[in-house]
Scaffold this active site. Structure first.
Site, PDB file in Angstrom:
ATOM      1  N   ASP A  67       0.818  -1.214   0.000  1.00  0.00           N
ATOM      2  CA  ASP A  67       0.000   0.000   0.000  1.00  0.00           C
ATOM      3  C   ASP A  67       0.851   1.263   0.000  1.00  0.00           C
ATOM      4  OD1 ASP A  67       0.934  -0.421   2.589  1.00  0.00           O
ATOM      5  OD2 ASP A  67      -1.026  -0.965   3.378  1.00  0.00           O
ATOM      6  N   ASN A 136      -7.183  -2.845  14.081  1.00  0.00           N
ATOM      7  CA  ASN A 136      -8.615  -3.013  13.791  1.00  0.00           C
ATOM      8  C   ASN A 136      -8.861  -4.174  12.819  1.00  0.00           C
ATOM      9  OD1 ASN A 136      -7.686  -1.969  11.407  1.00  0.00           O
ATOM     10  ND2 ASN A 136      -9.141  -0.268  11.286  1.00  0.00           N
ATOM     11  N   GLU A 143      -9.696  -1.885   5.067  1.00  0.00           N
ATOM     12  CA  GLU A 143     -10.289  -1.554   6.351  1.00  0.00           C
ATOM     13  C   GLU A 143     -11.570  -2.348   6.589  1.00  0.00           C
ATOM     14  OE1 GLU A 143      -8.605   0.068   8.379  1.00  0.00           O
ATOM     15  OE2 GLU A 143      -7.992   2.066   7.726  1.00  0.00           O
TER      16      GLU A 143
HETATM   17  C1  GLP Z   1      -0.113   0.012   8.474  1.00  0.00           C
HETATM   18  C2  GLP Z   1       0.060  -0.756   7.166  1.00  0.00           C
HETATM   19  C3  GLP Z   1      -0.281  -2.207   7.321  1.00  0.00           C
HETATM   20  C4  GLP Z   1       0.396  -2.755   8.567  1.00  0.00           C
HETATM   21  C5  GLP Z   1      -0.140  -2.058   9.765  1.00  0.00           C
HETATM   22  C6  GLP Z   1       0.382  -2.612  11.100  1.00  0.00           C
HETATM   23  O1  GLP Z   1      -1.390   0.543   8.642  1.00  0.00           O
HETATM   24  N1  GLP Z   1      -0.687  -0.200   6.087  1.00  0.00           N
HETATM   25  O2  GLP Z   1       0.113  -2.910   6.162  1.00  0.00           O
HETATM   26  O3  GLP Z   1       0.184  -4.125   8.661  1.00  0.00           O
HETATM   27  O4  GLP Z   1       0.223  -0.704   9.651  1.00  0.00           O
HETATM   28  O5  GLP Z   1       1.458  -1.856  11.560  1.00  0.00           O
HETATM   29  P1  GLP Z   1       2.338  -2.195  12.820  1.00  0.00           P
HETATM   30  O6  GLP Z   1       3.269  -3.249  12.378  1.00  0.00           O
HETATM   31  O7  GLP Z   1       3.048  -0.908  13.104  1.00  0.00           O
HETATM   32  O8  GLP Z   1       1.435  -2.625  13.898  1.00  0.00           O
END
Ligand code: GLP
Length: 247
Positions: A67, A136, A143
């Site tokens: 993304d 979430n 989402e």
């Molecule tokens: C972001 C990314 C996701 C990722 C998520 C979790 O929102 N777009 O692809 O999995 O964060 O992040 P973290 O590893 O900091 O908990």
């Protein structure tokens, strides 16, 4: 979906690094799908260290990121392109031409999403896709909601997701873009092999829903249950609530 629980975050990260390194050794031009977030930072550091030590050649891999924020230039330090450059592509010396991150500044975001899907198809599909887990239940930037989109698409980010990404934008969630581009749930499920890495007690609740709950668009990561070759690699803290549904 195979669940693997490791002692701590370091051991979970090492378990993923071992799998990725073995896959790259077997197929040097492996097509990898990659996430951002705090969770993979140590994983990327480990892989880069192996590359620097001459134990692993990452110069032939091809990568597609899950993304990118919409409206953010590639060299904006908050962009996922910049994040990947800092944490992985730079230190692991992955040639830029072999890396694909959606262009958040594309004039026509929908066309950019189509171009990205076509590039994945032209590479022969994703061999190994690593994903993280949003608090979430989001995966990539898919989402929770009444429906999910199959292919790469434009998404509106949920407030908790903007808060979770605030660190990239000087700690201010209001500065986090409201929209992003993300692989769709179909893009994710088409990968031949999936590995999810989730660590820390903050993920325990969502991990329980992912592993023990139903497949639902309200928890996009639950679609991983449908994949024939998916592993979820956890530390004990993230696995801490497993089994609780049967209590
Ligand atoms: C972001 C990314 C996701 C990722 C998520 C979790 O929102 N777009 O692809 O999995 O964060 O992040 P973290 O590893 O900091 O908990």
């Amino acid at each position: 979906m195979r669940i693997i629980v490791c002692r701590n975050a370091d051991a979970a990260t090492a378990a993923v690094a071992r799998r990725m390194a073995a896959a790259v050794r077997r197929a040097p031009s492996l097509v990898l799908g990659l996430p951002t977030g705090q969770t993979p930072v140590h994983l990327y550091a480990r892989l880069a260290a192996r590359a620097a030590a001459g134990e692993l050649d990452l110069s032939h891999i091809r990568t597609f990121n899950l993304d990118e924020f919409l409206g953010v230039t590639r060299d904006d330090p908050g962009s996922y392109r910049a994040f990947m450059g800092r944490h992985f592509f730079g230190p692991a010396r992955v040639p830029r031409a072999r890396t694909h991150v959606l262009d958040g500044r594309a004039r026509d975001p929908e066309a950019e999403c189509e171009r990205f899907e076509a590039a994945i198809a032209a590479a022969g599909g994703i061999d190994l896709l690593l994903v993280g887990l949003g608090l979430n239940g989001h995966v990539g930037f898919n989402e929770p909601g009444p429906q999910l989109v199959a292919n790469t698409h434009r998404v509106k980010l949920a407030p908790p997701t903007r808060r979770a990404n605030a660190a990239l934008f000087g700690g201010d969630p209001r500065k986090v873009p409201r929209e992003a581009l993300s692989m769709g749930i179909g893009t994710i499920l088409r990968a031949r092999r999936l590995i999810m890495l989730a660590t820390g007690a903050s993920k325990a609740r969502v991990v329980r829903r992912l592993v023990e709950g139903p497949v639902t668009t309200w928890l996009p990561a639950s679609f991983l249950q449908l994949h024939p070759n998916a592993e979820v690699i956890l530390d004990e803290a993230a696995a801490g609530r497993l089994g609780a549904l049967q209590d």
